[in-house]
Design an enzyme around this catalytic site. Structure first.
Site, short mmCIF file in Angstrom:
data_model
loop_
_atom_site.label_atom_id
_atom_site.label_comp_id
_atom_site.label_asym_id
_atom_site.label_seq_id
_atom_site.Cartn_x
_atom_site.Cartn_y
_atom_site.Cartn_z
CG HIS A 1 -0.22 0.28 2.06
ND1 HIS A 1 -0.77 -0.33 2.86
CD2 HIS A 1 0.26 1.59 3.32
CE1 HIS A 1 0.89 -0.33 4.54
NE2 HIS A 1 0.49 0.88 4.21
CG ASP B 1 0.41 -4.55 2.95
OD1 ASP B 1 0.46 -3.23 1.98
OD2 ASP B 1 0.29 -3.76 3.81
CB SER C 1 2.96 1.65 6.25
OG SER C 1 1.64 1.10 7.09
#
Length: 477
Positions: free
Chosen positions: A126, A156, A230
């Site tokens: 993402h 992911d 992230s």
């Protein structure tokens, strides 16, 4: 027809560093907006502690972090989008093209160098999803263009390569050895302010069941993970990589701050995905057992002679599949796979999706109320089917499995992967990204089931599709 429940935006902040993303809200949010790119700072932030307290040397993470921080990078993405005052209306966009303007969306995330010689950098899917340009800023201030190797949206995980000398990589630890209570440290680029270190403990391992986040086997930690973290590193006290930071939980939204519920992809999973991306030209090939199942409710449990309402009862076994070869039958209740407890069909699907092609699986089942162990080997799962393989009325379309994040949000069916212009499928009303949720050809939940439903072609073929939040029934001529 009943309207399909609108997918709500989750409060699971899973896209720290990804583009501003609208996802699914049901107490969780994934992904969240990254911090503006203008907030970047190059200097790592690590608290300074006194060397001695009360005459005793004070333990410090600084020596370990001095080896770790050079391997954690900032990931900067740019995406070019065309903005029109008429929104997405195709007619007015064509009539007034001069009013359409190009805009560049920028966002920040984190990444981890895992191979210094090859320049491989792991991050989250993402973080780089939809990006036209990706660059990486090293801890020493160098900024380099990154080449995309491949990514896997369902776990992911994404892999990039940077052309640089003198890189520092983190060794990958055995994440399966992690225990609840082990100390861990998160390193990343939260809010774009620069490299930052937070610490905590492992709160749980093997965490799953978080809606909207694909296949799951998360490490849960109370180390602060905030927007921009992230793709960053979760390391043990030896400075070894144990996880890739991916999400945090806050029922009030990602920008409300950290409340000690962070999640990381374990290195055991990330290593497997990275190996597949390198070996398979940037894609992941998953294995499948070749069956469909449903949850065991109280009524089924009583009818099947089970002591409790749990497990996945097999509703269909596809001929020629791994489950059929192992002797799995309709009505079998799967309670565990390779010793891992299976509470429902979602747990079975999650387990299956995390296994590689060729993996040997031992299934603990109940058949006619008696325990039985069946062993099978996962076979390759087709990535898509061409419409002509299924029915001539679908010529020109191709069909793929739904992204797992949509399944976690409650959808089942298949996605229209492509529709050729001027094809029979286009004339019948099919469009790319339509979700086929039902058909009069037969019941199905996923791509293998969709394929199996065309064993006997119906005289009249009707597909029920979901386009955005609207349902429609299309007659295939």
């Amino acid at each position: 027809m009943r309207p399909l429940p609108t997918l709500l935006t989750l409060s699971l902040a899973a896209a720290f560093g990804g583009f501003a993303a609208t996802a699914i809200r049901d107490g969780l949010e994934a992904p969240a907006q990254a911090a503006p790119a203008s907030a970047v700072a190059a200097t790592p932030t690590v608290a300074t502690l006194p060397a001695v307290v009360g005459g005793q040397p004070l333990p410090s993470l600084a020596p370990m972090l001095a080896k770790v921080t050079p391997a954690v990078v900032s990931v900067h993405t740019k995406q070019r989008v065309n903005v029109s005052p008429f929104g997405s209306d195709p007619m007015f966009r064509r009539m007034f093209p001069e009013l359409t303007q190009e805009r560049i969306n920028e966002s920040l995330g984190s990444g981890v160098i895992v191979d210094a010689k090859q320049g491989f950098v792991l991050t989250n899917h993402h973080v780089i999803e939809g990006a036209d340009e990706v660059s990486v800023t090293l801890a020493d201030g160098r900024t380099l263009k990154a080449d995309f190797v491949g990514s896997d949206p369902d776990t992911d995980v994404a892999l990039m390569r940077i052309p640089a000398q003198g890189l520092t990589a983190l060794p990958l630890a055995d994440s399966s050895a992690l225990r609840v209570g082990d100390f861990v440290v998160a390193v990343g680029n939260p809010f774009g302010i620069g490299q930052t270190v937070t610490s905590g403990i492992v709160s749980a391992v093997g965490r799953s069941g978080l809606r909207g986040l694909g296949f799951q086997n998360f490490i849960q930690t109370d180390a602060s993970i905030n927007p921009g973290n992230s793709g960053g590193a979760l390391v043990n006290l030896n400075g070894e990589l144990v996880g890739i930071n991916t999400a945090s939980f806050n029922p009030r939204g990602s920008m409300a701050g950290n409340i000690g519920l962070g999640f990381a992809i374990p290195t055991s999973l990330a290593r497997n995905i990275m190996g597949q991306l390198i070996a398979n030209n940037g894609v992941v090939i998953r294995g499948t057992m070749g069956l469909e199942s449903q949850d065991v409710d109280a009524r089924l449990a009583q009818a099947l002679g089970l002591p409790e309402a749990r497990g996945a009862v097999v509703t269909q076994v596809f001929s020629g599949g791994a489950a059929a070869a192992a002797g799995v039958k309709v009505g079998d209740v799967i309670l565990a796979a390779n010793g891992e407890r299976i509470d429902d069909r979602d747990a079975l699907r999650n387990f299956e999706g995390l296994q590689s092609v060729g993996s040997r699986i031992a299934l603990d089942v109940r058949r006619d109320g008696k325990p039985l162990t069946l062993t099978t080997t996962l076979r390759e799962q087709p990535r898509s089917y061409v419409g002509t393989e299924l029915d001539p009325r679908l010529t020109g379309a191709s069909f793929a499995d739904l992204p797992e994040r949509l399944r976690q949000a409650g959808l089942s069916g298949v996605m229209v992967d492509s529709v050729a212009r001027g094809s029979r499928a286009e004339a019948n009303g099919l469009r790319k990204d339509d979700v086929v949720i039902a058909s009069n050809a037969g019941n199905f939940e996923d791509l293998p089931g969709f394929r199996a439903s065309f064993t006997q072609r119906p005289a009249q073929l009707v597909l029920r599709i979901l386009r955005g939040n609207r349902r429609a029934d299309l007659l295939m001529q």
